[in-house]
Write an enzyme that holds these catalytic residues in place. Structure first.
Site, short mmCIF file in Angstrom:
data_model
loop_
_atom_site.label_atom_id
_atom_site.label_comp_id
_atom_site.label_asym_id
_atom_site.label_seq_id
_atom_site.Cartn_x
_atom_site.Cartn_y
_atom_site.Cartn_z
N ARG A 256 0.82 -1.21 0.00
CA ARG A 256 0.00 0.00 0.00
C ARG A 256 0.86 1.27 0.00
NH1 ARG A 256 -3.72 2.25 4.59
NH2 ARG A 256 -5.29 3.43 3.42
N HIS B 274 0.26 4.59 -2.33
CA HIS B 274 0.03 5.93 -1.79
C HIS B 274 1.17 6.88 -2.14
CE1 HIS B 274 -3.44 5.23 1.24
NE2 HIS B 274 -3.54 4.42 0.22
N ASN C 62 -4.13 8.50 5.08
CA ASN C 62 -2.87 7.93 5.61
C ASN C 62 -2.78 7.91 7.12
OD1 ASN C 62 -2.04 7.67 2.97
ND2 ASN C 62 -0.80 9.55 2.97
N HIS D 59 -6.57 -5.86 -2.59
CA HIS D 59 -7.38 -6.08 -1.40
C HIS D 59 -7.67 -7.56 -1.17
CE1 HIS D 59 -8.89 -1.61 -1.46
NE2 HIS D 59 -7.62 -1.73 -1.16
C1 HEM Z 1 -9.42 1.59 -5.82
C2 HEM Z 1 -9.33 2.47 -4.85
C3 HEM Z 1 -8.84 2.11 -3.48
C4 HEM Z 1 -9.43 2.47 -2.32
C5 HEM Z 1 -10.70 3.32 -2.18
C6 HEM Z 1 -8.67 1.90 -1.26
C7 HEM Z 1 -8.94 2.08 0.09
C8 HEM Z 1 -8.34 1.37 1.10
C9 HEM Z 1 -8.71 1.47 2.50
C10 HEM Z 1 -9.75 2.39 3.07
C11 HEM Z 1 -7.94 0.59 3.18
C12 HEM Z 1 -7.99 0.33 4.68
C13 HEM Z 1 -7.27 1.42 5.43
C14 HEM Z 1 -7.58 1.40 6.91
O1 HEM Z 1 -8.73 1.14 7.27
O2 HEM Z 1 -6.66 1.68 7.72
C15 HEM Z 1 -7.09 -0.06 2.23
C16 HEM Z 1 -6.17 -1.02 2.53
C17 HEM Z 1 -5.30 -1.55 1.63
N1 HEM Z 1 -5.14 -1.16 0.31
FE1 HEM Z 1 -6.42 -0.05 -0.75
N2 HEM Z 1 -7.64 1.19 -1.78
C18 HEM Z 1 -7.69 1.31 -3.14
C19 HEM Z 1 -6.78 0.80 -4.04
C20 HEM Z 1 -5.63 0.13 -3.68
C21 HEM Z 1 -4.53 -0.15 -4.55
C22 HEM Z 1 -4.43 0.31 -5.99
C23 HEM Z 1 -3.61 -0.85 -3.82
C24 HEM Z 1 -2.27 -1.37 -4.21
C25 HEM Z 1 -1.75 -1.31 -5.43
C26 HEM Z 1 -4.17 -1.02 -2.50
C27 HEM Z 1 -3.60 -1.74 -1.49
C28 HEM Z 1 -4.13 -1.88 -0.23
C29 HEM Z 1 -3.62 -2.82 0.74
C30 HEM Z 1 -2.57 -3.87 0.51
C31 HEM Z 1 -4.35 -2.60 1.93
C32 HEM Z 1 -4.16 -3.28 3.29
C33 HEM Z 1 -3.12 -2.50 4.07
C34 HEM Z 1 -2.78 -3.04 5.45
O3 HEM Z 1 -3.26 -4.08 5.86
O4 HEM Z 1 -1.98 -2.36 6.13
N3 HEM Z 1 -5.39 -0.39 -2.45
N4 HEM Z 1 -7.35 0.44 0.98
#
Ligand code: HEM
Ligand SMILES: *[C@@H]1O[C@H](CO)[C@@H](O)[C@H](O)[C@H]1NC(C)=O
Ligand SMILES: *[C@@H]1O[C@H](CO)[C@@H](O)[C@H](O)[C@H]1NC(C)=O
Length: 334
Positions: free
Chosen positions: A64, A68, A96, A195
């Site tokens: 992630r 970002h 973030n 995800h």
């Molecule tokens: C399409 C739009 C996207 C949205 C709206 C989004 C939103 C989010 C949100 C809200 C979280 C949880 C954050 C939290 O609650 O602390 C999350 C987690 C995550 N996102 Fe996305 N995301 C998107 C696209 C992506 C992309 C493009 C990637 C990687 C290339 C990605 C990788 C991840 C990963 C791996 C997690 C888990 C992180 C962890 O466990 O620390 N996301 N995302």
């Protein structure tokens, strides 16, 4: 007369070419550190392995970070900068703060890489290699990482708030967000497959449980499973309070990078609204085909994912004489 015109033309073309080589950015290459830091990928790989063995979720957090980073001012490690004299840290932006993690792992890797090859490897390149290793180590695809990025000397807190999509975004917003970075619908769907690993906080999916219709058309499968799914989420995330309690983005295989994410959203069981709108708001039906393909053919998903990660890793990179090689990823060089 003719000769003079030809001569002038040749001189003009030569001048233009020289100018271009100064102004335009060089492309990233695979062999960038081959001579200057041959051990680089080995060092990174070992450290990511240690971090992920210690905590499997770290793979997701590290992946992630690269996302970002790239969506704000390009892949230039701006996301890693701490608040300092005129640098408004992106770490404090809405998407973030209290959410992005893994910075200590990057610090440790940077420390070891500086030891092996001082002032050579950018933090932005580290993020790209780390993201790849995190995916591969979790069972996902492996791809070659193009290198030669340099680090920014600035950050954009406003940019982070503007360009990183919110979990309750509509499909239209998601598409626009990705388009703003030169990424298309195929990239959006493939990269959303991230995800399949990691976790989200209650605050990120509360609205999805209590204030969102999983409309009939979105669930192509078992309906009574939906109630059970929602009950699990409700038990983790009450209507109010416990904002920071965590749920896996992929309840089935939370630490395995596989195509299970696409099975989930086919059932309307994405954790975030942004996961479910891919299908529920897909009026053109173009996303449906991609999701079906990825759900039935994991190899195809892996291929597309790797392709889109390389594309994302190319967003507005600083190369050549632009930017710098930061000594400490948290601060610009003095
Ligand atoms: C399409 C739009 C996207 C949205 C709206 C989004 C939103 C989010 C949100 C809200 C979280 C949880 C954050 C939290 O609650 O602390 C999350 C987690 C995550 N996102 Fe996305 N995301 C998107 C696209 C992506 C992309 C493009 C990637 C990687 C290339 C990605 C990788 C991840 C990963 C791996 C997690 C888990 C992180 C962890 O466990 O620390 N996301 N995302
Ligand atoms: C998304 O959530 C925020 C608060 O977290 C809220 O202000 C905003 O109205 C929501 N947007 C949509 C489209 O529901
Ligand atoms: C959910 O669906 C019902 C009936 O179809 C509708 O009246 C309501 O406004 C919808 N709620 C949301 C948040 O979309």
């Amino acid at each position: 007369m003719n000769n003079i015109v030809t001569l002038l033309l040749v001189a003009l073309i030569a001048l233009l070419q020289i100018k271009q080589s100064f102004c335009s950015n060089q492309p990233l290459v695979l062999s960038y550190y081959e001579e200057t830091c041959p051990m680089l990928e080995e060092i990174v790989n070992r450290q990511v392995k240690i971090a992920v063995l210690k905590e499997p979720r770290m793979a997701a957090s590290l992946l992630r970070l690269h996302f970002h980073d790239c969506f704000v001012l390009g892949c230039d490690a701006s996301v890693l900068l701490d608040d300092f004299e005129g640098v408004p840290s992106e770490k404090n932006a809405g998407p973030n703060v209290n959410s992005l993690r893994g910075f200590e792992v990057i610090d440790e890797i940077k420390y070891l890489v500086e030891d092996a090859c001082p002032c050579t490897v950018s933090c932005a390149d580290l993020l790209a290699i780390v993201a790849r290793d995190a995916v591969t180590m979790s069972g996902g695809p492996k791809w070659n990482v193009y290198l030669g990025r340099r680090d920014s000397t600035k950050a954009s807190l406003k940019g982070a708030n503007k360009f990183i999509p919110a979990p309750n975004s509509s499909l239209e917003t998601l598409i626009a967000n990705f388009q703003a970075q030169g990424l298309n619908i195929q990239d959006l769907v493939a990269l959303s497959g991230s995800h399949t690993i990691g976790k989200a906080k209650c605050r990120s999916f509360r609205q999805r449980i209590y204030d969102y219709n999983d409309s009939e058309e979105t669930s192509y499968n078992n309906h009574h499973n939906d109630n059970e799914f929602l009950r699990v989420l409700e038990s983790i995330c009450p209507k109010s309070g416990r904002d920071d309690s965590l749920a896996p983005l992929d309840l089935m295989t939370p630490t395995r990078f596989d195509n299970h994410y696409f099975h989930n959203i086919k059932r309307g069981q994405g954790l975030l609204i942004s996961d479910n709108v891919l299908l529920s708001e897909d009026v053109e039906g173009e996303i449906r085909d991609i999701v079906w393909e990825f759900a039935s053919d994991e190899e195809k998903f892996f291929e597309s994912f790797a392709y889109s990660m390389i594309k994302m890793g190319n967003i507005d990179v600083l190369t050549g004489y632009h930017g710098e090689i930061r000594k400490n990823c948290r601060f610009v060089n003095t």
